[in-house]
Design a protein around this motif. Structure first.
Motif, PDB file in Angstrom:
ATOM      1  N   SER A  66      -7.197  -3.496  18.896  1.00 36.79           N
ATOM      2  CA  SER A  66      -5.971  -3.076  19.581  1.00 36.79           C
ATOM      3  C   SER A  66      -5.030  -2.428  18.574  1.00 36.79           C
ATOM      4  O   SER A  66      -5.092  -2.709  17.369  1.00 36.79           O
ATOM      5  CB  SER A  66      -5.285  -4.258  20.263  1.00 36.79           C
ATOM      6  OG  SER A  66      -4.886  -5.221  19.302  1.00 36.79           O
ATOM      7  N   LEU A  67      -4.161  -1.570  19.112  1.00 35.89           N
ATOM      8  CA  LEU A  67      -3.146  -0.896  18.299  1.00 35.89           C
ATOM      9  C   LEU A  67      -1.769  -1.334  18.802  1.00 35.89           C
ATOM     10  O   LEU A  67      -1.372  -0.983  19.913  1.00 35.89           O
ATOM     11  CB  LEU A  67      -3.295   0.619  18.398  1.00 35.89           C
ATOM     12  CG  LEU A  67      -4.578   1.222  17.822  1.00 35.89           C
ATOM     13  CD1 LEU A  67      -4.591   2.734  18.027  1.00 35.89           C
ATOM     14  CD2 LEU A  67      -4.727   0.890  16.339  1.00 35.89           C
ATOM     15  N   PRO A  68      -1.024  -2.102  18.024  1.00 38.10           N
ATOM     16  CA  PRO A  68       0.301  -2.562  18.456  1.00 38.10           C
ATOM     17  C   PRO A  68       1.342  -1.467  18.291  1.00 38.10           C
ATOM     18  O   PRO A  68       1.050  -0.387  17.743  1.00 38.10           O
ATOM     19  CB  PRO A  68       0.564  -3.733  17.501  1.00 38.10           C
ATOM     20  CG  PRO A  68      -0.166  -3.358  16.258  1.00 38.10           C
ATOM     21  CD  PRO A  68      -1.404  -2.608  16.709  1.00 38.10           C
ATOM     22  N   ALA A 118       2.130   2.993  20.031  1.00 37.33           N
ATOM     23  CA  ALA A 118       1.276   2.816  18.856  1.00 37.33           C
ATOM     24  C   ALA A 118       1.340   4.006  17.909  1.00 37.33           C
ATOM     25  O   ALA A 118       1.253   3.848  16.686  1.00 37.33           O
ATOM     26  CB  ALA A 118      -0.167   2.579  19.292  1.00 37.33           C
ATOM     27  N   HIS A 143      -1.177   0.420  22.632  1.00 32.82           N
ATOM     28  CA  HIS A 143       0.192   0.306  23.132  1.00 32.82           C
ATOM     29  C   HIS A 143       0.809   1.690  23.277  1.00 32.82           C
ATOM     30  O   HIS A 143       0.457   2.632  22.551  1.00 32.82           O
ATOM     31  CB  HIS A 143       1.029  -0.552  22.176  1.00 32.82           C
ATOM     32  CG  HIS A 143       2.311  -1.024  22.768  1.00 32.82           C
ATOM     33  ND1 HIS A 143       3.469  -0.274  22.751  1.00 32.82           N
ATOM     34  CD2 HIS A 143       2.621  -2.169  23.417  1.00 32.82           C
ATOM     35  CE1 HIS A 143       4.433  -0.941  23.344  1.00 32.82           C
ATOM     36  NE2 HIS A 143       3.956  -2.098  23.761  1.00 32.82           N
ATOM     37  N   VAL A 159     -11.079  -2.806  14.675  1.00 30.31           N
ATOM     38  CA  VAL A 159      -9.705  -2.708  15.180  1.00 30.31           C
ATOM     39  C   VAL A 159      -9.746  -2.702  16.700  1.00 30.31           C
ATOM     40  O   VAL A 159     -10.049  -1.692  17.322  1.00 30.31           O
ATOM     41  CB  VAL A 159      -9.010  -1.440  14.646  1.00 30.31           C
ATOM     42  CG1 VAL A 159      -7.567  -1.383  15.127  1.00 30.31           C
ATOM     43  CG2 VAL A 159      -9.065  -1.399  13.129  1.00 30.31           C
ATOM     44  N   ALA A 177      -7.610  -4.862  11.650  1.00 31.15           N
ATOM     45  CA  ALA A 177      -6.358  -4.206  12.045  1.00 31.15           C
ATOM     46  C   ALA A 177      -6.107  -3.033  11.112  1.00 31.15           C
ATOM     47  O   ALA A 177      -6.775  -2.869  10.087  1.00 31.15           O
ATOM     48  CB  ALA A 177      -5.188  -5.193  12.001  1.00 31.15           C
ATOM     49  N   VAL A 178      -5.137  -2.233  11.487  1.00 30.31           N
ATOM     50  CA  VAL A 178      -4.741  -1.112  10.636  1.00 30.31           C
ATOM     51  C   VAL A 178      -4.170  -1.681   9.342  1.00 30.31           C
ATOM     52  O   VAL A 178      -3.282  -2.533   9.362  1.00 30.31           O
ATOM     53  CB  VAL A 178      -3.697  -0.231  11.339  1.00 30.31           C
ATOM     54  CG1 VAL A 178      -3.236   0.902  10.432  1.00 30.31           C
ATOM     55  CG2 VAL A 178      -4.267   0.333  12.632  1.00 30.31           C
ATOM     56  N   ALA A 224       1.880   0.962  14.834  1.00 33.79           N
ATOM     57  CA  ALA A 224       0.721   0.556  14.035  1.00 33.79           C
ATOM     58  C   ALA A 224       0.582   1.369  12.758  1.00 33.79           C
ATOM     59  O   ALA A 224      -0.025   0.896  11.793  1.00 33.79           O
ATOM     60  CB  ALA A 224      -0.551   0.676  14.869  1.00 33.79           C
ATOM     61  N   PHE A 225       1.143   2.580  12.722  1.00 31.91           N
ATOM     62  CA  PHE A 225       0.990   3.458  11.553  1.00 31.91           C
ATOM     63  C   PHE A 225       2.345   3.754  10.913  1.00 31.91           C
ATOM     64  O   PHE A 225       2.603   4.871  10.469  1.00 31.91           O
ATOM     65  CB  PHE A 225       0.280   4.745  11.964  1.00 31.91           C
ATOM     66  CG  PHE A 225      -1.045   4.513  12.628  1.00 31.91           C
ATOM     67  CD1 PHE A 225      -2.192   4.342  11.873  1.00 31.91           C
ATOM     68  CD2 PHE A 225      -1.130   4.436  14.011  1.00 31.91           C
ATOM     69  CE1 PHE A 225      -3.412   4.112  12.486  1.00 31.91           C
ATOM     70  CE2 PHE A 225      -2.345   4.202  14.636  1.00 31.91           C
ATOM     71  CZ  PHE A 225      -3.491   4.037  13.873  1.00 31.91           C
TER      72      PHE A 225
END
Length: 326
Positions: free
Chosen positions: A86-88, A115, A112, A84, A65-66, A91-92
């Protein structure tokens, strides 16, 4: 013996480094200071290697994950060759000053719609060599400063304008090696600054949907890139170069609706619908009333004729009867 009071108070991280390590050079101290955020927190995540200038190198570290702990000190985040998937949403979070983001070769298949929220300063985004099949509407809408976007090497079968949104500063778009047969209508019109478009390695279909793309390629010739782009007619095995299609070749295609046409549709559409609905209701009411009358007429019993009494015969005259007997 009591210790001096100044030792009992927390010292700034930079001053602490100077006191404890007098042998450090000034450059080393400044480098250490750049790697520390407020209250001594690291500007880069622990899983990454930090470098001067705000670059966080997290490449090829098997990250699922990030990484957490991103800050505004990070200007470039290298997350390529990780895991990684998926990006929820968000995410950043915390990396609002990020300028470059590299997410190549992560097996990424889900992004997402929120994201990339908070990355309004991002200029370069690389999502190449992943497993993206679709993009949610508004995925790139927050990236108003984006200059370069790479979606090469994914599984995109269609790219709608709603996914990209309006990116006024985007100059380079890489769509190579996907499954695109056409671009969504209006996608190129929403990218006014675009001057570099890479499209090779897609199964383009020769249809009316290619009209905007062919027009864009004629206005932005990029040999030899444009010379290698071909499309296939449905049901045929012949290839045709996209640059060979002129506006006359699409004369049989329906013209797209203008803003005036859309305004007329939006204004007259509800009115005509309501008028049609009222007419249908009135006609239905008339038909219902007629059927009700017919049923009432069938069920009503027939009228019986009035019986008039037969007048009684007058009594016979005795004199006339005696004369008749004589």
């Amino acid at each position: 013996m009591r210790s001096p009071s100044f030792l009992s108070r927390p010292l700034p991280s930079l001053l602490l480094l100077l006191l404890l390590s007098p042998s450090l050079t000034r450059a080393q101290v400044l480098l250490e200071a750049t790697l520390l955020g407020p209250s001594g927190s690291p500007a880069c995540p622990e899983e990454c290697a930090c470098a001067p200038g705000g670059q966080a190198n997290c490449s090829a570290r098997a990250l699922p994950a990030v990484p957490a702990g991103l800050s505004r000190r990070v200007r470039a985040l290298l997350l390529d060759h990780n895991c990684v998937r998926s990006l929820p949403p968000g995410a950043f979070a915390g990396a609002g000053a990020l300028l470059r983001l590299d997410l190549r070769e992560n097996g990424l298949h889900t992004v997402h719609a929120r994201a990339f929220w908070g990355l309004g300063a991002l200029q370069r985004l690389d999502l190449g060599s992943n497993q993206l099949e679709t993009l949610a509407p508004g995925t790139f809408a927050p990236l108003r400063a984006l200059r370069v976007l790479s979606l090469a090497g994914n599984r995109l079968a269609r790219l709608e304008p709603a996914a990209l949104g309006t990116l006024p500063l985007l100059r380079g778009l890489n769509l190579q090696d996907n499954a695109l047969a056409a671009l969504g209508p209006g996608l190129l019109a929403a990218l006014p600054a675009l001057d570099s478009l890479r499209l090779r390695g897609n199964p383009w279909a020769c249809s009316c949907a290619l009209r905007p793309l062919c027009g864009w390629l004629r206005r932005h010739p990029r040999p030899p890139e444009t010379e290698t782009l071909f499309c296939v007619f449905p049901g045929r095995l012949t290839l045709s170069p996209l640059t060979a299609f002129t506006d006359a070749a699409f004369s049989h295609c329906a013209q797209p609706l203008t803003l005036r046409d859309l305004a007329v549709i939006y204004v007259l559409g509800p009115f005509s619908f309501l008028s049609s609905l009222a007419a249908c209701l009135a006609l239905g009411s008339v038909l219902t009333a007629c059927r009700a009358r017919r049923r009432a007429a069938v069920r009503r019993p027939p009228r019986r004729p009035l019986l008039h009494p037969t007048p009684a015969a007058p009594p016979a005259d005795p004199g006339s009867s005696a004369a008749a007997q004589a």
